[in-house]
Design a protein around this motif. Structure first.
Motif, short mmCIF file in Angstrom:
data_model
loop_
_atom_site.label_atom_id
_atom_site.label_comp_id
_atom_site.label_asym_id
_atom_site.label_seq_id
_atom_site.Cartn_x
_atom_site.Cartn_y
_atom_site.Cartn_z
N MET A 7 0.83 -1.22 0.00
CA MET A 7 0.00 0.00 0.00
C MET A 7 0.86 1.26 0.00
SD MET A 7 -3.25 -0.89 2.42
CE MET A 7 -2.43 -1.90 3.65
N ALA A 8 1.95 1.24 0.75
CA ALA A 8 2.83 2.41 0.79
C ALA A 8 3.49 2.64 -0.56
CB ALA A 8 3.90 2.22 1.88
N VAL A 9 3.94 1.58 -1.21
CA VAL A 9 4.58 1.71 -2.53
C VAL A 9 3.57 2.21 -3.56
CG1 VAL A 9 5.62 0.38 -4.43
CG2 VAL A 9 6.42 0.05 -2.09
N CYS A 10 2.36 1.65 -3.55
CA CYS A 10 1.33 2.11 -4.49
C CYS A 10 0.98 3.57 -4.27
CB CYS A 10 0.09 1.24 -4.37
SG CYS A 10 0.33 -0.43 -4.99
N ILE A 24 3.84 5.66 -5.62
CA ILE A 24 3.83 5.69 -7.09
C ILE A 24 2.77 6.65 -7.61
CG2 ILE A 24 3.27 4.32 -9.14
CD1 ILE A 24 4.72 1.97 -7.79
N THR A 25 1.56 6.60 -7.03
CA THR A 25 0.50 7.49 -7.51
C THR A 25 0.80 8.96 -7.20
OG1 THR A 25 -0.80 7.17 -5.50
CG2 THR A 25 -1.29 5.74 -7.38
N ARG A 26 1.59 9.22 -6.17
CA ARG A 26 1.96 10.60 -5.85
C ARG A 26 3.09 11.10 -6.74
NH1 ARG A 26 -2.44 11.83 -3.14
NH2 ARG A 26 -2.62 10.80 -1.14
N LEU A 27 4.02 10.23 -7.10
CA LEU A 27 5.18 10.65 -7.89
C LEU A 27 4.94 10.62 -9.39
CD1 LEU A 27 8.14 8.93 -6.00
CD2 LEU A 27 7.53 11.34 -6.01
N LEU A 28 4.05 9.75 -9.85
CA LEU A 28 3.85 9.57 -11.28
C LEU A 28 3.50 10.86 -12.03
CD1 LEU A 28 4.10 7.17 -13.15
CD2 LEU A 28 1.65 6.80 -12.92
N PRO A 29 2.61 11.71 -11.55
CA PRO A 29 2.32 12.95 -12.29
C PRO A 29 3.55 13.84 -12.46
CG PRO A 29 0.64 12.57 -10.64
CD PRO A 29 1.70 11.56 -10.41
N PHE A 30 4.43 13.87 -11.46
CA PHE A 30 5.63 14.69 -11.57
C PHE A 30 6.62 14.11 -12.57
CE2 PHE A 30 3.99 15.69 -7.33
CZ PHE A 30 3.87 17.05 -7.47
N LEU A 31 6.61 12.79 -12.73
CA LEU A 31 7.49 12.16 -13.71
C LEU A 31 6.94 12.30 -15.13
CD1 LEU A 31 8.38 8.89 -11.78
CD2 LEU A 31 9.78 10.93 -12.03
N ILE A 32 5.61 12.18 -15.27
CA ILE A 32 5.00 12.29 -16.59
C ILE A 32 4.99 13.73 -17.09
CG2 ILE A 32 2.86 11.98 -17.88
CD1 ILE A 32 2.26 9.59 -16.12
N PHE A 33 4.71 14.67 -16.19
CA PHE A 33 4.62 16.08 -16.55
C PHE A 33 5.66 16.88 -15.76
CE2 PHE A 33 0.23 14.38 -16.68
CZ PHE A 33 0.09 14.37 -18.06
N PRO A 34 6.91 16.88 -16.22
CA PRO A 34 7.93 17.64 -15.48
C PRO A 34 7.65 19.13 -15.50
CG PRO A 34 8.88 16.55 -17.42
CD PRO A 34 7.44 16.20 -17.37
N GLU A 35 8.29 19.84 -14.58
CA GLU A 35 8.04 21.26 -14.39
C GLU A 35 8.41 22.10 -15.62
OE1 GLU A 35 9.12 24.65 -11.07
OE2 GLU A 35 9.64 22.56 -10.71
N HIS A 36 9.43 21.70 -16.34
CA HIS A 36 9.90 22.51 -17.46
C HIS A 36 9.05 22.32 -18.73
CE1 HIS A 36 11.96 18.63 -17.97
NE2 HIS A 36 11.92 18.90 -19.27
N ARG A 37 8.18 21.30 -18.76
CA ARG A 37 7.31 21.09 -19.93
C ARG A 37 5.94 21.68 -19.69
NH1 ARG A 37 7.10 15.02 -21.16
NH2 ARG A 37 5.26 15.74 -22.26
N LYS A 38 5.32 22.13 -20.77
CA LYS A 38 3.96 22.67 -20.68
C LYS A 38 2.97 21.53 -20.49
CE LYS A 38 0.90 25.87 -23.08
NZ LYS A 38 -0.35 25.16 -23.10
N THR A 39 2.01 21.72 -19.60
CA THR A 39 0.99 20.71 -19.36
C THR A 39 0.06 20.62 -20.57
OG1 THR A 39 1.05 21.30 -17.03
CG2 THR A 39 -0.81 19.99 -17.74
N PRO A 40 -0.24 19.41 -21.03
CA PRO A 40 -1.13 19.26 -22.18
C PRO A 40 -2.50 19.88 -21.91
CG PRO A 40 -0.06 17.17 -21.67
CD PRO A 40 0.27 18.12 -20.57
N PRO A 41 -3.13 20.42 -22.95
CA PRO A 41 -4.44 21.07 -22.78
C PRO A 41 -5.51 20.13 -22.21
CG PRO A 41 -3.54 21.55 -24.95
CD PRO A 41 -2.63 20.56 -24.32
N LEU A 42 -5.47 18.86 -22.58
CA LEU A 42 -6.46 17.92 -22.06
C LEU A 42 -6.34 17.77 -20.55
CD1 LEU A 42 -8.67 15.79 -22.52
CD2 LEU A 42 -6.84 14.10 -22.78
#
Length: 108
Positions: free
Chosen positions: A13-16, A19-37
């Protein structure tokens, strides 16, 4: 469950959760623009979720048997009133829940 199974479950449960907390930061890094969707979904989903919760809360209310949904409607109006008055989400939800519980325990 044994102690090792409990520990293993907690670790999973802790690992899951991590992962759900870190995944958005890995998929959408700070230097990239967030997709419109994603921006659109971030603006629309909170209202859709609240609407879904309202429907879920009222799905088993009977308007043809006593108390005819009166405590639910009074609680709903109370939540709307408190939120419009104070604009504080936790106060309106918590206060509405408390008010509804008082209604069904002592009034109806």
């Amino acid at each position: 469950m044994t102690k090792s199974q409990i520990l293993f479950s907690i670790i999973i449960m802790a690992v899951c959760t991590l992962i759900t907390r870190l995944l958005p930061f890995l998929i959408f890094p700070e230097h990239r623009k967030t997709p419109p969707l994603v921006t659109y979904l971030g603006a629309v989903l909170p209202y859709a979720i609240i609407g879904m919760l309202v429907v879920y809360c009222f799905k088993q209310v009977s308007f043809i048997q006593y108390p005819f949904g009166i405590p639910e409607m009074i609680g709903f109006l109370f939540v709307i009133f408190v939120h419009r008055w104070k604009h504080h989400l936790l106060l309106s939800i918590g206060g509405g829940t408390l008010f509804y519980m008082i209604l069904i325990r002592f009034v109806f």
